[in-house]
Structure formats: structure tokens, C-alpha cells
Write an enzyme that holds these catalytic residues in place. Structure first.
Site, PDB file in Angstrom:
ATOM      1  N   CYS A  44      56.684  45.014  53.806  1.00 55.92           N
ATOM      2  CA  CYS A  44      57.397  45.145  52.438  1.00 55.92           C
ATOM      3  C   CYS A  44      57.412  46.060  51.484  1.00 55.92           C
ATOM      4  O   CYS A  44      56.156  46.293  51.112  1.00 55.92           O
ATOM      5  CB  CYS A  44      57.274  43.431  51.767  1.00 55.92           C
ATOM      6  SG  CYS A  44      57.872  43.255  50.249  1.00 55.92           S
ATOM      7  N   TRP A  77      56.558  33.956  54.925  1.00 52.26           N
ATOM      8  CA  TRP A  77      55.584  34.700  55.537  1.00 52.26           C
ATOM      9  C   TRP A  77      54.559  33.781  56.178  1.00 52.26           C
ATOM     10  O   TRP A  77      54.024  32.874  55.684  1.00 52.26           O
ATOM     11  CB  TRP A  77      54.910  35.684  54.725  1.00 52.26           C
ATOM     12  CG  TRP A  77      56.018  36.650  53.960  1.00 52.26           C
ATOM     13  CD1 TRP A  77      56.847  36.204  52.852  1.00 52.26           C
ATOM     14  CD2 TRP A  77      56.610  37.997  54.563  1.00 52.26           C
ATOM     15  NE1 TRP A  77      57.440  37.331  52.648  1.00 52.26           N
ATOM     16  CE2 TRP A  77      57.603  38.359  53.490  1.00 52.26           C
ATOM     17  CE3 TRP A  77      56.087  38.626  55.555  1.00 52.26           C
ATOM     18  CZ2 TRP A  77      58.191  39.739  53.617  1.00 52.26           C
ATOM     19  CZ3 TRP A  77      56.703  39.736  55.716  1.00 52.26           C
ATOM     20  CH2 TRP A  77      57.840  40.576  54.671  1.00 52.26           C
ATOM     21  N   THR A 111      57.878  35.096  48.318  1.00 53.42           N
ATOM     22  CA  THR A 111      58.043  36.507  48.391  1.00 53.42           C
ATOM     23  C   THR A 111      56.499  37.170  48.308  1.00 53.42           C
ATOM     24  O   THR A 111      55.743  36.378  48.017  1.00 53.42           O
ATOM     25  CB  THR A 111      58.758  37.166  47.268  1.00 53.42           C
ATOM     26  OG1 THR A 111      58.221  36.819  45.949  1.00 53.42           O
ATOM     27  CG2 THR A 111      60.257  36.631  47.411  1.00 53.42           C
ATOM     28  N   VAL A 112      56.434  38.152  48.584  1.00 53.70           N
ATOM     29  CA  VAL A 112      55.159  38.873  48.523  1.00 53.70           C
ATOM     30  C   VAL A 112      55.677  40.248  48.090  1.00 53.70           C
ATOM     31  O   VAL A 112      56.681  40.877  47.846  1.00 53.70           O
ATOM     32  CB  VAL A 112      54.755  39.578  50.127  1.00 53.70           C
ATOM     33  CG1 VAL A 112      54.117  38.156  50.638  1.00 53.70           C
ATOM     34  CG2 VAL A 112      55.637  40.373  51.006  1.00 53.70           C
ATOM     35  N   TYR A 175      69.097  48.050  49.531  1.00 52.81           N
ATOM     36  CA  TYR A 175      69.531  46.771  49.748  1.00 52.81           C
ATOM     37  C   TYR A 175      71.215  46.387  49.616  1.00 52.81           C
ATOM     38  O   TYR A 175      71.737  45.614  50.222  1.00 52.81           O
ATOM     39  CB  TYR A 175      68.771  45.873  49.271  1.00 52.81           C
ATOM     40  CG  TYR A 175      67.150  45.739  49.805  1.00 52.81           C
ATOM     41  CD1 TYR A 175      66.933  45.037  50.877  1.00 52.81           C
ATOM     42  CD2 TYR A 175      66.103  46.617  49.250  1.00 52.81           C
ATOM     43  CE1 TYR A 175      65.647  44.804  51.429  1.00 52.81           C
ATOM     44  CE2 TYR A 175      65.116  46.610  49.932  1.00 52.81           C
ATOM     45  CZ  TYR A 175      64.640  45.698  50.851  1.00 52.81           C
ATOM     46  OH  TYR A 175      63.482  45.798  51.438  1.00 52.81           O
TER      47      TYR A 175
END
Length: 336
Positions: A44, A77, A111-112, A175
Site C-alpha cells: 500500500c 487485510w 485501511t492501512v 486511482y
């Protein structure tokens, strides 16, 4: 979490957990070495910022790190890189568990990067833009001797001014191109992306770094997109006017950073490719992961020293990567 608006333009869900970990603990979470766990995936780009800054500042002991695997499903994740598929400190299989410990009704992106409070097992923050700034500003008592000043007060306004359009047009711009739901939305994102890259090339033509004569937060934020460009964004996201390796100024700039301790030694190209080409099955339904590109070019001379500048200012480079955090052999470029 992300979504496509009714006009088929990609929009990122930015409803982050904005609780901060500060030196004075004003949000209820004081800086304490060993109390928190930084959860990342090397795949990521947003998490890679935190990995780089943590290493540059020497916060490895103060803020231990958990590395999730390179892929995830709709739930979250996972810690499939760890024995038994569980993080050895948090004891969880999925990052989602730490989010639900914070809020059982949590309905936003898992999210990370995320920072988890180890005693409670709850996520404190996943506000990626703020996390790296606070590592620079709030964790100073635990910085290594010789740590660089990545967000110095004298340059803060200029750094912020650079970061704004870099985020909108480049970091998030790839993105916006890759997940565009119409030809018009894609073309607009494509034009914005390459217009900004052209402007950045001009800015960097006579300057080694984006702001001032040392590495700053601005360079970290741009690097994590550039390092993924040829391996992923050029083909997978259709950002194909040119490869990074065909843009001389940006390619030399990116190689300069890659060869600086803290940048290339935290980059895992195998995880990066596996993530994008596996998880985005709407874009790549076959799940085939490209063999290329040839990564050896990242180690070639860049010639940027001629522009002057001091990567760490009055500080020093970080030491070797800890054995437990080394990128696996075969996941990085080798000299030919």
C-alpha cells in the site's frame, strides 16, 4: 474504502479515524514507546509513507510494526505472513478485528496504515496523512540521534502547498484514472496526472528535492507513487502516456530517493504487484501478475548529486534495516 460517484468519477472515502497520538496526550493517547503497533502492508502506498518515515526517524523500537500480507478480501487485510496467520502481539487474524474493537458498528474502510493501542486492541487512527506528520512532530523524544527534519517549521507552508496538488493529481490521481467509470472521467484524470508530472519535472530539473535542499515529507509522499508507476500504474491503471523510466527528470529523482536508506530498502515490488493485480479483479479478472518490469534500472547512477543538496541535512542516514523487517530476497532489484 472507495466508491464511484454518479458521474462515474472515482472518489476516495476519506472518513478516517482522526484521533491523534500526541506528546501531551490531549486526545487521550499520549506518546509512549512500545504501547502502540503500526499496522502496514508493504503493498500500500499510503502505508509505505509511514514505513519510510518511521525508519528515517529511527522509531522502530518506540513504535513496533506489524506487516499484513499483500492481499485482502472485502473484509480486511490479514496477517497471513505471521505463523498461524495471527499477529503475534495483537493476536488477531484480520485488521478488521481491531477496528471493530474500537467501534462495533464501524462501517468505513479497513485501511492501512493503522495504529493500534496494544493494551486495548483498538485502532487509534488510520488518518494516513496525519500519521506521518505526527511521527515527525509528536514523537521527537524518541527520534534517533541524527534523525532528519522532515517537516521543519520554516518550510511547512511550502511543503503543504506542494503536497496538496501532488495528492489530488498524482497520489490519488492514478486511482482516479484506474477506477474511472467512463471514458470522460478517465481522460480527465489522465490529463491531470501527466500535467502535474510535467510540472513536477520542471520543478525538479534544477532542484534535487521538492522543497529546500533536504528530504522532506513532500518527497516521501511523491516517492510512494513514483516507485509503483512502471510496475503497476502504467499498465494496470492505464496511466500510459509514458513510463516513469521514460521521464528523465522524475526517473533520476526517484532513483536518487530509492538509493537513499529508508526508501528502496523498504520497497517490496513482489507485494506491490501481487496486491494490485490480484485484489482489483474488476480491472484484472484473470488475476495474472506481470513478470516485469526489469527492476535493475532502480540501481543505476542517477546523477542528481550534481544539484547539491544534503539528503539528511545536518543529520545522518539510518542504520541497517532490522533483520525482522528486511524485504525478502527476490522482492527487490538486483544489479545486473
Amino acid at each position: 474504502m472507495s466508491y464511484v460517484q454518479h458521474d462515474k468519477e472515482y472518489a476516495r472515502d476519506s472518513r478516517y479515524l482522526t484521533t491523534r497520538i500526541t506528546a501531551d496526550g490531549r486526545d487521550g493517547f499520549p506518546v509512549e514507546p512500545g504501547r502502540y503497533r503500526l499496522v502496514v502492508s508493504r503493498a500500500c502506498p499510503w502505508a509505505s509513507r509511514a514505513v519510510i518515515v518511521r525508519r528515517l526517524l529511527g522509531l522502530e523500537a518506540a513504535l513496533p510494526m506489524a506487516i499484513a500480507g499483500p492481499v485482502h478480501d472485502e473484509r480486511s487485510w490479514t496477517f497471513d505472513l505471521d505463523p498461524g496467520g495471527r499477529d503475534p502481539v495483537l493476536g488477531i487474524e484480520r485488521l478488521r478485528e481491531a477496528y471493530l474493537a474500537r467501534d462495533p458498528e464501524y462501517d468505513r474502510g479497513i485501511t492501512v496504515p493503522a495504529i493500534v493501542d496494544v493494551p486495548t486492541g483498538r485502532v487509534v487512527t488510520n488518518d494516513f496523512a496525519r500519521i506521518t506528520l505526527d511521527l515527525s512532530l509528536e514523537w521527537t523524544a524518541h527520534h534517533r540521534p541524527g534523525a532528519p527534519r522532515l517537516y521543519p517549521s520554516a518550510l511547512r507552508e511550502e511543503i503543504d502547498a506542494v503536497n496538496g496538488p501532488v495528492y489530488a493529481d498524482v497520489n490519488n490521481g492514478v486511482y482516479r484514472a484506474g477506477f474511472a467509470g467512463s471514458q470522460r472521467a478517465y481522460a480527465q484524470a489522465y490529463e491531470r496526472l501527466f500535467d502535474r508530472l510535467d510540472r513536477l519535472s520542471e520543478r525538479l530539473r534544477g532542484s534535487r528535492y521538492l522543497v529546500g535542499d533536504t528530504i522532506t515529507e513532500a518527497d516521501v509522499r511523491l516517492f510512494t507513487t513514483l516507485v509503483r508507476f512502471d510496475a503497476v500504474y502504467h499498465g494496470h491503471f492505464k496511466c500510459n502516456r509514458q513510463k516513469l523510466s521514460e521521464m528523465p527528470v522524475l526517473w533520476a529523482y526517484a532513483r536518487d530517493l530509492f538509493q537513499t536508506p529508508g526508501f528502496g530498502d523498504t520497497t517490496d515490488f513482489a507485494h506491490i504487484k501481487r496486491h494490485y493485480y490480484t485484489v482489483h479483479d474488476d480491472i484484472n479478472p484473470t488475476g495474472v501478475i506481470p513478470v516485469g518490469p526489469d527492476l535493475s534500472g532502480w540501481l543505476t547512477p542517477h546523477g542528481r548529486h550534481a544539484l547539491g543538496g544534503r539528503p539528511f541535512g545536518d543529520g545522518t542516514p539510518p542504520g541497517p534495516v532490522a533483520a525482522a523487517e528486511r524485504v525478502p530476497a527476490g522482492h527487490m532489484p538486483v544489479r545486473r
